[in-house]
Design a protein around this motif. Sequence first.
Motif, PDB file in Angstrom:
ATOM      1  N   GLU A  83       0.858  -1.178   0.000  1.00 14.49           N
ATOM      2  CA  GLU A  83       0.000   0.000   0.000  1.00 14.49           C
ATOM      3  C   GLU A  83       0.902   1.238   0.000  1.00 14.49           C
ATOM      4  O   GLU A  83       2.025   1.194   0.524  1.00 14.49           O
ATOM      5  CB  GLU A  83      -0.882   0.013   1.259  1.00 14.49           C
ATOM      6  N   PRO A  84       0.438   2.364  -0.563  1.00 10.81           N
ATOM      7  CA  PRO A  84       1.296   3.551  -0.662  1.00 10.81           C
ATOM      8  C   PRO A  84       1.952   4.020   0.643  1.00 10.81           C
ATOM      9  O   PRO A  84       3.146   4.369   0.618  1.00 10.81           O
ATOM     10  CB  PRO A  84       0.357   4.613  -1.246  1.00 10.81           C
ATOM     11  N   PRO A  85       1.252   4.028   1.802  1.00  7.67           N
ATOM     12  CA  PRO A  85       1.960   4.472   3.009  1.00  7.67           C
ATOM     13  C   PRO A  85       3.169   3.597   3.347  1.00  7.67           C
ATOM     14  O   PRO A  85       4.238   4.108   3.688  1.00  7.67           O
ATOM     15  CB  PRO A  85       0.880   4.396   4.097  1.00  7.67           C
ATOM     16  N   ARG A  86       3.015   2.294   3.219  1.00  9.50           N
ATOM     17  CA  ARG A  86       4.137   1.388   3.503  1.00  9.50           C
ATOM     18  C   ARG A  86       5.224   1.537   2.439  1.00  9.50           C
ATOM     19  O   ARG A  86       6.423   1.533   2.746  1.00  9.50           O
ATOM     20  CB  ARG A  86       3.650  -0.063   3.581  1.00  9.50           C
ATOM     21  N   ALA A  87       4.794   1.686   1.177  1.00  9.94           N
ATOM     22  CA  ALA A  87       5.765   1.880   0.093  1.00  9.94           C
ATOM     23  C   ALA A  87       6.582   3.147   0.334  1.00  9.94           C
ATOM     24  O   ALA A  87       7.805   3.148   0.149  1.00  9.94           O
ATOM     25  CB  ALA A  87       5.045   1.942  -1.253  1.00  9.94           C
ATOM     26  N   LEU A  88       5.923   4.227   0.760  1.00  4.20           N
ATOM     27  CA  LEU A  88       6.632   5.475   1.035  1.00  4.20           C
ATOM     28  C   LEU A  88       7.636   5.282   2.168  1.00  4.20           C
ATOM     29  O   LEU A  88       8.792   5.715   2.069  1.00  4.20           O
ATOM     30  CB  LEU A  88       5.652   6.590   1.389  1.00  4.20           C
ATOM     31  N   GLN A  89       7.203   4.626   3.230  1.00  2.30           N
ATOM     32  CA  GLN A  89       8.095   4.398   4.365  1.00  2.30           C
ATOM     33  C   GLN A  89       9.315   3.583   3.936  1.00  2.30           C
ATOM     34  O   GLN A  89      10.455   3.945   4.253  1.00  2.30           O
ATOM     35  CB  GLN A  89       7.342   3.682   5.479  1.00  2.30           C
ATOM     36  N   LEU A  90       9.088   2.509   3.211  1.00  2.00           N
ATOM     37  CA  LEU A  90      10.204   1.668   2.770  1.00  2.00           C
ATOM     38  C   LEU A  90      11.115   2.412   1.788  1.00  2.00           C
ATOM     39  O   LEU A  90      12.336   2.258   1.827  1.00  2.00           O
ATOM     40  CB  LEU A  90       9.668   0.382   2.134  1.00  2.00           C
ATOM     41  N   TRP A  91      10.504   3.234   0.927  1.00  2.09           N
ATOM     42  CA  TRP A  91      11.324   3.986  -0.023  1.00  2.09           C
ATOM     43  C   TRP A  91      12.192   5.010   0.703  1.00  2.09           C
ATOM     44  O   TRP A  91      13.358   5.191   0.362  1.00  2.09           O
ATOM     45  CB  TRP A  91      10.460   4.679  -1.086  1.00  2.09           C
ATOM     46  N   SER A 139      -2.770   9.381  -2.306  1.00  3.51           N
ATOM     47  CA  SER A 139      -3.886  10.328  -2.362  1.00  3.51           C
ATOM     48  C   SER A 139      -5.026   9.759  -3.206  1.00  3.51           C
ATOM     49  O   SER A 139      -6.201   9.873  -2.846  1.00  3.51           O
ATOM     50  CB  SER A 139      -3.405  11.668  -2.919  1.00  3.51           C
ATOM     51  N   ALA A 140      -4.684   9.130  -4.323  1.00  6.65           N
ATOM     52  CA  ALA A 140      -5.699   8.543  -5.204  1.00  6.65           C
ATOM     53  C   ALA A 140      -6.479   7.429  -4.504  1.00  6.65           C
ATOM     54  O   ALA A 140      -7.653   7.200  -4.814  1.00  6.65           O
ATOM     55  CB  ALA A 140      -5.039   8.000  -6.478  1.00  6.65           C
ATOM     56  N   MET A 141      -5.855   6.770  -3.552  1.00  8.14           N
ATOM     57  CA  MET A 141      -6.515   5.688  -2.807  1.00  8.14           C
ATOM     58  C   MET A 141      -7.145   6.200  -1.510  1.00  8.14           C
ATOM     59  O   MET A 141      -7.634   5.406  -0.710  1.00  8.14           O
ATOM     60  CB  MET A 141      -5.510   4.576  -2.508  1.00  8.14           C
ATOM     61  N   GLY A 142      -7.081   7.514  -1.286  1.00  6.98           N
ATOM     62  CA  GLY A 142      -7.658   8.075  -0.071  1.00  6.98           C
ATOM     63  C   GLY A 142      -6.822   7.839   1.169  1.00  6.98           C
ATOM     64  O   GLY A 142      -7.307   7.957   2.293  1.00  6.98           O
ATOM     65  N   GLN A 143      -5.531   7.519   0.986  1.00  7.32           N
ATOM     66  CA  GLN A 143      -4.669   7.196   2.122  1.00  7.32           C
ATOM     67  C   GLN A 143      -3.781   8.356   2.571  1.00  7.32           C
ATOM     68  O   GLN A 143      -3.305   8.342   3.696  1.00  7.32           O
ATOM     69  CB  GLN A 143      -3.816   5.970   1.780  1.00  7.32           C
ATOM     70  N   PHE A 144      -3.537   9.317   1.688  1.00  6.74           N
ATOM     71  CA  PHE A 144      -2.743  10.481   2.047  1.00  6.74           C
ATOM     72  C   PHE A 144      -3.572  11.748   1.884  1.00  6.74           C
ATOM     73  O   PHE A 144      -4.453  11.812   1.024  1.00  6.74           O
ATOM     74  CB  PHE A 144      -1.489  10.622   1.172  1.00  6.74           C
ATOM     75  N   ARG A 145      -3.257  12.729   2.694  1.00  7.22           N
ATOM     76  CA  ARG A 145      -3.869  14.051   2.558  1.00  7.22           C
ATOM     77  C   ARG A 145      -3.514  14.619   1.186  1.00  7.22           C
ATOM     78  O   ARG A 145      -2.448  14.347   0.654  1.00  7.22           O
ATOM     79  CB  ARG A 145      -3.358  14.978   3.650  1.00  7.22           C
ATOM     80  N   ALA A 146      -4.390  15.444   0.642  1.00  5.44           N
ATOM     81  CA  ALA A 146      -4.157  16.023  -0.677  1.00  5.44           C
ATOM     82  C   ALA A 146      -3.309  17.288  -0.628  1.00  5.44           C
ATOM     83  O   ALA A 146      -2.806  17.733  -1.648  1.00  5.44           O
ATOM     84  CB  ALA A 146      -5.492  16.330  -1.349  1.00  5.44           C
ATOM     85  N   ILE A 179       6.486   7.974  11.990  1.00  3.60           N
ATOM     86  CA  ILE A 179       5.707   9.098  12.521  1.00  3.60           C
ATOM     87  C   ILE A 179       5.324  10.050  11.389  1.00  3.60           C
ATOM     88  O   ILE A 179       4.181  10.520  11.308  1.00  3.60           O
ATOM     89  CB  ILE A 179       6.502   9.832  13.620  1.00  3.60           C
ATOM     90  N   VAL A 180       6.263  10.326  10.481  1.00  3.16           N
ATOM     91  CA  VAL A 180       5.987  11.218   9.353  1.00  3.16           C
ATOM     92  C   VAL A 180       4.881  10.633   8.471  1.00  3.16           C
ATOM     93  O   VAL A 180       3.930  11.325   8.092  1.00  3.16           O
ATOM     94  CB  VAL A 180       7.260  11.487   8.525  1.00  3.16           C
ATOM     95  N   VAL A 181       4.985   9.343   8.158  1.00  3.95           N
ATOM     96  CA  VAL A 181       4.000   8.710   7.280  1.00  3.95           C
ATOM     97  C   VAL A 181       2.615   8.743   7.918  1.00  3.95           C
ATOM     98  O   VAL A 181       1.619   9.016   7.240  1.00  3.95           O
ATOM     99  CB  VAL A 181       4.442   7.282   6.891  1.00  3.95           C
ATOM    100  N   VAL A 182       2.546   8.509   9.215  1.00  2.00           N
ATOM    101  CA  VAL A 182       1.252   8.608   9.912  1.00  2.00           C
ATOM    102  C   VAL A 182       0.703  10.032   9.773  1.00  2.00           C
ATOM    103  O   VAL A 182      -0.493  10.226   9.535  1.00  2.00           O
ATOM    104  CB  VAL A 182       1.393   8.194  11.391  1.00  2.00           C
ATOM    105  N   GLY A 183       1.551  11.028   9.883  1.00  2.00           N
ATOM    106  CA  GLY A 183       1.117  12.419   9.769  1.00  2.00           C
ATOM    107  C   GLY A 183       0.632  12.788   8.376  1.00  2.00           C
ATOM    108  O   GLY A 183      -0.134  13.737   8.215  1.00  2.00           O
ATOM    109  N   LEU A 184       1.051  12.045   7.360  1.00  2.00           N
ATOM    110  CA  LEU A 184       0.630  12.310   5.985  1.00  2.00           C
ATOM    111  C   LEU A 184      -0.723  11.682   5.648  1.00  2.00           C
ATOM    112  O   LEU A 184      -1.334  12.025   4.643  1.00  2.00           O
ATOM    113  CB  LEU A 184       1.674  11.765   4.997  1.00  2.00           C
ATOM    114  N   ARG A 185      -1.170  10.792   6.509  1.00  2.00           N
ATOM    115  CA  ARG A 185      -2.412  10.068   6.211  1.00  2.00           C
ATOM    116  C   ARG A 185      -3.628  10.975   6.244  1.00  2.00           C
ATOM    117  O   ARG A 185      -3.726  11.889   7.053  1.00  2.00           O
ATOM    118  CB  ARG A 185      -2.608   8.930   7.211  1.00  2.00           C
TER     119      ARG A 185
END
Length: 194
Positions: A83-91, A139-146, A179-185
């Motif tokens: 999922e994008p949040p996990r992908a972002l964290q790993l990247w 964002s497209a999946m509704g997982q990150f703020r726009a 923590i950053v990724v959680v804040g982007l959700r």
Amino acid sequence: MTTAPQHLRADAKRNRERLIAAAVEAFTSGREVSLDAIARRAGVGSGTLYRHFPTREDLVEEVYRDQVRPLREEAMSLLAEHEPPRALQLWMLAFAEWATQRRGVVDALVAMSASGRFGTGPVCDEVQHILQLLLDAGSAMGQFRADIAAIDVGGILAGLLSVAGAPEQRDQLDRMISIVVVGLRATESEPASR
């Protein structure tokens, strides 16, 4: 701003190539090396170095211009598997590892972020494009703020690396990135896309 290599005389182009080769050697040596030392190692004067690369950040970006591109492939692979949040964290962790292996990148990114120059060169541009790709997917999946800008996330990443960029700090960096990724959700009360 560096001089475009295609517009250089043959001798200036050779000097530029020698400077880049000397910088690659210096940045991978594992110790801090001054720009003047890089110029000496390349067999040119400091004035020649500064004509081609006015700042350390300019030189670092030129050295790593081509090496940053595989990070896009890494982002695409991560998005295919997670999922994008996990992908972002790993990247972000993969980027930290990449930057750590290339001495000088973290310092240059931190300096660029502090001076407001983050995002103005080839390495930062590519990092921003990759971050935007990951953010758009979420964002497209509704997982990150726009309202998240890739340049802001890149600045945050540079800040995190300045605090916990050493290999022995990977656990701390992982926690901070989480923590950053959680804040982007996106939250229930705010739409993920405009």
